[in-house]
Design an enzyme around this catalytic site. Structure first.
Site, mmCIF file in Angstrom:
data_model
loop_
_atom_site.group_PDB
_atom_site.id
_atom_site.type_symbol
_atom_site.label_atom_id
_atom_site.label_comp_id
_atom_site.label_asym_id
_atom_site.label_seq_id
_atom_site.Cartn_x
_atom_site.Cartn_y
_atom_site.Cartn_z
ATOM 1 N N ASP A 1 1.225 6.282 -0.770
ATOM 2 C CA ASP A 1 -0.112 6.882 -0.757
ATOM 3 C C ASP A 1 -0.147 8.212 -1.510
ATOM 4 O OD1 ASP A 1 -2.786 6.976 -0.138
ATOM 5 O OD2 ASP A 1 -2.502 7.706 1.910
ATOM 6 N N HIS B 1 -2.289 6.100 -10.485
ATOM 7 C CA HIS B 1 -1.697 4.786 -10.220
ATOM 8 C C HIS B 1 -0.619 4.484 -11.261
ATOM 9 C CE1 HIS B 1 -4.562 4.238 -7.111
ATOM 10 N NE2 HIS B 1 -5.604 4.082 -7.902
ATOM 11 N N LEU C 1 19.020 -7.307 -3.155
ATOM 12 C CA LEU C 1 17.900 -6.672 -2.466
ATOM 13 C C LEU C 1 16.695 -7.604 -2.511
ATOM 14 C CD1 LEU C 1 16.172 -4.182 -1.409
ATOM 15 C CD2 LEU C 1 15.917 -3.536 -3.796
HETATM 16 C C1 IPE Z 1 -2.970 2.375 2.342
HETATM 17 O O1 IPE Z 1 -3.474 3.463 1.644
HETATM 18 C C2 IPE Z 1 -2.850 1.197 1.445
HETATM 19 C C3 IPE Z 1 -1.845 1.312 0.403
HETATM 20 C C4 IPE Z 1 -1.000 2.310 0.215
HETATM 21 C C5 IPE Z 1 -1.746 0.185 -0.479
HETATM 22 P P1 IPE Z 1 -5.023 3.835 1.659
HETATM 23 O O2 IPE Z 1 -5.161 5.074 0.853
HETATM 24 O O3 IPE Z 1 -5.834 2.676 1.248
HETATM 25 O O4 IPE Z 1 -5.273 4.114 3.209
HETATM 26 P P2 IPE Z 1 -6.400 4.933 3.961
HETATM 27 O O5 IPE Z 1 -7.700 4.364 3.526
HETATM 28 O O6 IPE Z 1 -6.263 6.358 3.556
HETATM 29 O O7 IPE Z 1 -6.118 4.733 5.402
HETATM 30 C C1 IPE Z 2 -2.256 4.787 -3.005
HETATM 31 O O1 IPE Z 2 -2.878 5.916 -3.503
HETATM 32 C C2 IPE Z 2 -2.479 3.576 -3.882
HETATM 33 C C3 IPE Z 2 -3.335 2.535 -3.271
HETATM 34 C C4 IPE Z 2 -3.881 2.596 -2.102
HETATM 35 C C5 IPE Z 2 -3.581 1.344 -4.059
HETATM 36 P P1 IPE Z 2 -4.425 6.202 -3.263
HETATM 37 O O2 IPE Z 2 -5.187 5.595 -4.389
HETATM 38 O O3 IPE Z 2 -4.837 5.798 -1.911
HETATM 39 O O4 IPE Z 2 -4.460 7.791 -3.405
HETATM 40 P P2 IPE Z 2 -5.295 8.806 -2.523
HETATM 41 O O5 IPE Z 2 -5.016 8.509 -1.085
HETATM 42 O O6 IPE Z 2 -6.730 8.594 -2.872
HETATM 43 O O7 IPE Z 2 -4.790 10.143 -2.948
HETATM 44 MG MG MG Z 3 -4.847 6.729 -0.115
#
Ligand code: IPE
Ligand code: IPE
Ligand code: MG
Length: 246
Positions: free
Chosen positions: A21, A38, A132
Protein backbone atom coordinates in the site's frame (compact mmCIF):
# COMPACT_ATOMS: atom_id res chain seq x y z
CA UNK A 1 19.88 -0.90 8.73
CA UNK A 2 18.86 -4.55 8.91
CA UNK A 3 21.11 -7.13 7.23
CA UNK A 4 20.53 -10.56 5.77
CA UNK A 5 23.10 -12.17 8.08
CA UNK A 6 21.17 -11.03 11.18
CA UNK A 7 18.28 -13.30 10.21
CA UNK A 8 18.11 -16.67 11.98
CA UNK A 9 17.59 -19.29 9.24
CA UNK A 10 16.04 -21.67 11.79
CA UNK A 11 13.21 -19.29 12.71
CA UNK A 12 11.94 -18.22 9.33
CA UNK A 13 8.29 -17.56 8.59
CA UNK A 14 7.08 -20.19 6.14
CA UNK A 15 4.55 -17.90 4.46
CA UNK A 16 4.83 -14.11 4.22
CA UNK A 17 1.93 -12.05 2.86
CA UNK A 18 2.15 -8.37 1.99
CA UNK A 19 -0.47 -5.64 1.55
CA UNK A 20 1.47 -3.40 -0.83
CA UNK A 21 0.00 0.00 0.00
CA UNK A 22 0.96 3.64 -0.54
CA UNK A 23 1.68 3.92 -4.28
CA UNK A 24 -0.74 6.82 -4.71
CA UNK A 25 0.61 8.80 -1.75
CA UNK A 26 4.19 8.18 -2.89
CA UNK A 27 3.38 9.72 -6.28
CA UNK A 28 1.40 12.62 -4.85
CA UNK A 29 4.28 13.53 -2.52
CA UNK A 30 6.44 14.26 -5.55
CA UNK A 31 3.75 15.85 -7.67
CA UNK A 32 3.36 12.84 -9.98
CA UNK A 33 0.29 11.02 -11.26
CA UNK A 34 -0.85 8.01 -9.22
CA UNK A 35 0.08 5.75 -12.14
CA UNK A 36 3.75 6.67 -11.61
CA UNK A 37 3.43 5.35 -8.08
CA UNK A 38 2.12 2.04 -9.37
CA UNK A 39 4.97 1.87 -11.91
CA UNK A 40 7.56 2.50 -9.22
CA UNK A 41 5.86 -0.09 -7.04
CA UNK A 42 6.91 -2.80 -9.50
CA UNK A 43 10.57 -2.19 -8.52
CA UNK A 44 9.69 -2.93 -4.92
CA UNK A 45 7.89 -6.08 -6.02
CA UNK A 46 11.01 -7.30 -7.82
CA UNK A 47 13.25 -6.52 -4.84
CA UNK A 48 10.98 -8.29 -2.36
CA UNK A 49 10.55 -11.41 -4.48
CA UNK A 50 14.31 -11.70 -4.87
CA UNK A 51 14.94 -11.13 -1.16
CA UNK A 52 12.31 -13.69 -0.16
CA UNK A 53 13.94 -16.32 -2.36
CA UNK A 54 17.43 -15.44 -1.06
CA UNK A 55 16.34 -15.68 2.58
CA UNK A 56 14.83 -19.10 1.88
CA UNK A 57 11.17 -18.37 2.61
CA UNK A 58 9.09 -20.81 0.51
CA UNK A 59 5.78 -18.86 0.21
CA UNK A 60 5.15 -15.21 -0.62
CA UNK A 61 1.69 -13.76 -1.29
CA UNK A 62 1.25 -10.24 -2.62
CA UNK A 63 -2.02 -8.30 -2.50
CA UNK A 64 -1.97 -6.59 -5.88
CA UNK A 65 -5.64 -5.78 -6.59
CA UNK A 66 -8.69 -6.15 -4.34
CA UNK A 67 -12.33 -6.74 -5.25
CA UNK A 68 -12.92 -3.21 -3.88
CA UNK A 69 -10.24 -1.73 -6.16
CA UNK A 70 -12.63 -2.21 -9.11
CA UNK A 71 -14.40 0.87 -7.74
CA UNK A 72 -11.42 3.11 -8.52
CA UNK A 73 -11.52 5.51 -11.51
CA UNK A 74 -11.63 3.54 -14.76
CA UNK A 75 -8.34 4.97 -15.96
CA UNK A 76 -6.49 3.85 -12.84
CA UNK A 77 -7.95 0.34 -13.10
CA UNK A 78 -6.80 0.21 -16.74
CA UNK A 79 -3.30 1.33 -15.78
CA UNK A 80 -3.07 -1.35 -13.11
CA UNK A 81 -4.26 -4.08 -15.48
CA UNK A 82 -1.84 -2.95 -18.19
CA UNK A 83 0.97 -2.93 -15.65
CA UNK A 84 0.07 -6.46 -14.61
CA UNK A 85 0.32 -7.77 -18.18
CA UNK A 86 3.58 -5.96 -18.95
CA UNK A 87 5.19 -7.02 -15.66
CA UNK A 88 4.26 -10.66 -16.21
CA UNK A 89 5.80 -10.56 -19.68
CA UNK A 90 8.92 -8.81 -18.42
CA UNK A 91 9.46 -10.90 -15.30
CA UNK A 92 9.04 -14.39 -16.73
CA UNK A 93 12.82 -14.92 -17.33
CA UNK A 94 13.62 -13.69 -13.80
CA UNK A 95 11.04 -16.05 -12.32
CA UNK A 96 12.67 -18.93 -14.15
CA UNK A 97 16.21 -17.87 -13.27
CA UNK A 98 15.26 -17.84 -9.59
CA UNK A 99 13.25 -21.09 -9.77
CA UNK A 100 10.01 -19.33 -8.75
CA UNK A 101 6.56 -20.77 -9.33
CA UNK A 102 3.74 -18.31 -10.01
CA UNK A 103 0.29 -18.79 -8.54
CA UNK A 104 -2.76 -16.51 -8.46
CA UNK A 105 -5.78 -16.22 -6.17
CA UNK A 106 -9.00 -14.23 -6.56
CA UNK A 107 -11.92 -13.88 -8.94
CA UNK A 108 -9.52 -14.20 -11.89
CA UNK A 109 -12.40 -14.54 -14.35
CA UNK A 110 -13.14 -10.85 -13.71
CA UNK A 111 -9.72 -9.75 -15.02
CA UNK A 112 -9.42 -8.53 -18.63
CA UNK A 113 -8.97 -11.45 -21.06
CA UNK A 114 -5.42 -10.38 -21.91
CA UNK A 115 -4.39 -10.46 -18.27
CA UNK A 116 -6.04 -13.85 -17.77
CA UNK A 117 -4.17 -15.35 -20.72
CA UNK A 118 -0.79 -13.89 -19.71
CA UNK A 119 -1.31 -15.08 -16.16
CA UNK A 120 -2.30 -18.57 -17.25
CA UNK A 121 0.77 -18.80 -19.52
CA UNK A 122 3.24 -17.73 -16.82
CA UNK A 123 1.63 -20.09 -14.29
CA UNK A 124 1.92 -22.95 -16.78
CA UNK A 125 5.52 -22.04 -17.69
CA UNK A 126 6.69 -21.93 -14.08
CA UNK A 127 4.68 -24.81 -12.65
CA UNK A 128 7.71 -27.06 -12.08
CA UNK A 129 9.76 -24.44 -10.20
CA UNK A 130 10.08 -25.14 -6.50
CA UNK A 131 12.26 -22.64 -4.65
CA UNK A 132 9.49 -20.14 -3.94
CA UNK A 133 5.75 -20.09 -4.60
CA UNK A 134 4.81 -16.53 -5.45
CA UNK A 135 1.06 -15.94 -5.21
CA UNK A 136 -0.54 -12.81 -6.64
CA UNK A 137 -3.89 -11.84 -5.12
CA UNK A 138 -5.78 -10.31 -8.04
CA UNK A 139 -9.40 -9.24 -7.92
CA UNK A 140 -9.15 -10.87 -4.51
CA UNK A 141 -11.49 -10.31 -1.59
CA UNK A 142 -11.64 -12.59 1.45
CA UNK A 143 -15.42 -12.22 1.76
CA UNK A 144 -15.88 -13.21 -1.89
CA UNK A 145 -13.57 -16.18 -1.28
CA UNK A 146 -15.49 -17.31 1.79
CA UNK A 147 -18.84 -16.88 0.00
CA UNK A 148 -17.59 -18.97 -2.91
CA UNK A 149 -16.37 -21.63 -0.48
CA UNK A 150 -19.74 -21.82 1.29
CA UNK A 151 -21.54 -22.16 -2.05
CA UNK A 152 -19.24 -24.96 -3.23
CA UNK A 153 -19.50 -26.92 0.00
CA UNK A 154 -23.28 -26.46 0.18
CA UNK A 155 -23.64 -27.74 -3.33
CA UNK A 156 -21.56 -30.83 -2.46
CA UNK A 157 -23.75 -31.45 0.58
CA UNK A 158 -26.86 -31.14 -1.56
CA UNK A 159 -25.46 -33.67 -4.03
CA UNK A 160 -24.42 -36.08 -1.25
CA UNK A 161 -20.71 -35.70 -2.04
CA UNK A 162 -19.97 -34.64 1.53
CA UNK A 163 -22.09 -34.83 4.66
CA UNK A 164 -22.62 -31.94 7.07
CA UNK A 165 -20.97 -33.93 9.88
CA UNK A 166 -17.76 -34.15 7.85
CA UNK A 167 -17.36 -30.40 7.31
CA UNK A 168 -14.25 -29.37 9.22
CA UNK A 169 -11.43 -26.85 8.92
CA UNK A 170 -9.52 -28.96 6.42
CA UNK A 171 -12.56 -29.26 4.12
CA UNK A 172 -12.96 -25.49 4.28
CA UNK A 173 -9.25 -25.05 3.50
CA UNK A 174 -9.58 -27.26 0.45
CA UNK A 175 -12.26 -25.01 -1.01
CA UNK A 176 -10.46 -21.70 -0.52
CA UNK A 177 -8.35 -20.14 -3.30
CA UNK A 178 -5.37 -20.83 -1.05
CA UNK A 179 -5.89 -24.62 -0.94
CA UNK A 180 -2.24 -25.30 -1.75
CA UNK A 181 -0.79 -22.71 0.62
CA UNK A 182 0.08 -22.96 4.31
CA UNK A 183 -1.35 -20.48 6.85
CA UNK A 184 0.22 -17.02 6.80
CA UNK A 185 2.92 -16.57 9.47
CA UNK A 186 3.77 -12.93 8.86
CA UNK A 187 1.49 -10.27 7.37
CA UNK A 188 3.15 -7.00 6.39
CA UNK A 189 1.33 -3.79 5.46
CA UNK A 190 3.16 -0.73 4.21
CA UNK A 191 2.18 2.97 4.21
CA UNK A 192 1.17 3.28 7.87
CA UNK A 193 -2.41 2.02 7.49
CA UNK A 194 -3.30 -0.54 10.12
CA UNK A 195 -6.13 -2.54 8.62
CA UNK A 196 -6.67 -5.77 6.72
CA UNK A 197 -8.78 -4.43 3.81
CA UNK A 198 -10.46 -7.78 3.07
CA UNK A 199 -7.21 -9.75 2.64
CA UNK A 200 -6.94 -13.45 3.63
CA UNK A 201 -9.29 -13.29 6.64
CA UNK A 202 -9.31 -17.04 7.27
CA UNK A 203 -5.62 -17.61 6.54
CA UNK A 204 -4.28 -14.90 8.90
CA UNK A 205 -6.06 -16.28 11.98
CA UNK A 206 -2.68 -16.69 13.76
CA UNK A 207 -0.40 -14.51 11.63
CA UNK A 208 1.92 -11.99 13.23
CA UNK A 209 1.00 -8.51 11.98
CA UNK A 210 3.69 -6.00 11.05
CA UNK A 211 2.94 -2.43 10.02
CA UNK A 212 5.50 -0.02 8.61
CA UNK A 213 5.29 3.65 7.59
CA UNK A 214 7.38 2.97 4.45
CA UNK A 215 5.37 3.60 1.28
CA UNK A 216 5.35 0.59 -1.05
CA UNK A 217 7.50 2.09 -3.88
CA UNK A 218 10.24 2.80 -1.28
CA UNK A 219 10.15 -0.73 0.19
CA UNK A 220 13.49 -2.53 -0.31
CA UNK A 221 15.19 -5.76 0.74
CA UNK A 222 16.36 -4.23 4.00
CA UNK A 223 12.77 -3.32 4.93
CA UNK A 224 11.84 -6.97 4.49
CA UNK A 225 14.82 -8.04 6.64
CA UNK A 226 13.58 -5.65 9.32
CA UNK A 227 10.11 -7.18 9.26
CA UNK A 228 11.56 -10.70 9.54
CA UNK A 229 13.84 -9.70 12.42
CA UNK A 230 10.85 -8.21 14.20
CA UNK A 231 8.92 -11.46 13.58
CA UNK A 232 11.80 -13.53 14.99
CA UNK A 233 11.67 -11.59 18.25
CA UNK A 234 8.05 -12.48 18.94
CA UNK A 235 6.77 -15.40 20.94
CA UNK A 236 4.00 -17.23 19.09
CA UNK A 237 1.98 -18.95 21.74
CA UNK A 238 -1.03 -20.25 19.78
CA UNK A 239 -3.15 -20.09 22.90
CA UNK A 240 -0.67 -21.83 25.19
CA UNK A 241 1.26 -20.29 28.06
CA UNK A 242 4.81 -19.12 27.68
CA UNK A 243 5.98 -21.85 30.11
CA UNK A 244 4.42 -24.59 27.99
CA UNK A 245 6.52 -23.50 25.02
CA UNK A 246 9.86 -23.75 26.83
C1 IPE B 1 -5.51 -2.77 -0.21
O1 IPE B 1 -5.15 -1.44 -0.39
C2 IPE B 1 -5.50 -3.49 -1.51
C3 IPE B 1 -4.19 -3.66 -2.11
C4 IPE B 1 -3.02 -3.31 -1.59
C5 IPE B 1 -4.18 -4.33 -3.38
P1 IPE B 1 -6.23 -0.29 -0.54
O2 IPE B 1 -5.47 0.98 -0.66
O3 IPE B 1 -7.17 -0.60 -1.63
O4 IPE B 1 -7.01 -0.38 0.85
P2 IPE B 1 -7.91 0.67 1.62
O5 IPE B 1 -8.98 1.09 0.69
O6 IPE B 1 -7.03 1.81 2.00
O7 IPE B 1 -8.41 -0.07 2.81
C1 IPE C 1 -1.56 0.25 -3.40
O1 IPE C 1 -1.36 1.62 -3.41
C2 IPE C 1 -1.84 -0.31 -4.78
C3 IPE C 1 -3.22 -0.80 -4.96
C4 IPE C 1 -4.15 -0.79 -4.06
C5 IPE C 1 -3.55 -1.36 -6.26
P1 IPE C 1 -2.58 2.64 -3.42
O2 IPE C 1 -2.93 2.93 -4.84
O3 IPE C 1 -3.68 2.17 -2.57
O4 IPE C 1 -1.89 3.93 -2.78
P2 IPE C 1 -2.53 4.93 -1.73
O5 IPE C 1 -3.08 4.12 -0.60
O6 IPE C 1 -3.60 5.68 -2.45
O7 IPE C 1 -1.39 5.80 -1.33
MG1 MG D 1 -4.11 2.37 -0.60
Amino acid sequence: MAHLDQIDPKKLPHHVAIIMDGNGRWAKKQGLFRSKGHESGTKAVRDVIEATAEIGIPFLTLYAFSTENWNRPKLEVQTLMRLLVSSLKKELPTLHKNNIKLNAIGALEDLPKKAQIELRDVIEDTKNNDRLTLTLALSYGAREEITKTIKEISSKVKNNIISIENIDESIINEHLYTLNLPDVDLLIRTSGEQRISNFLLWQIAYAELYFTEVLWPDFRKTDLYEAILNFQNRERRFGKTSEQLN
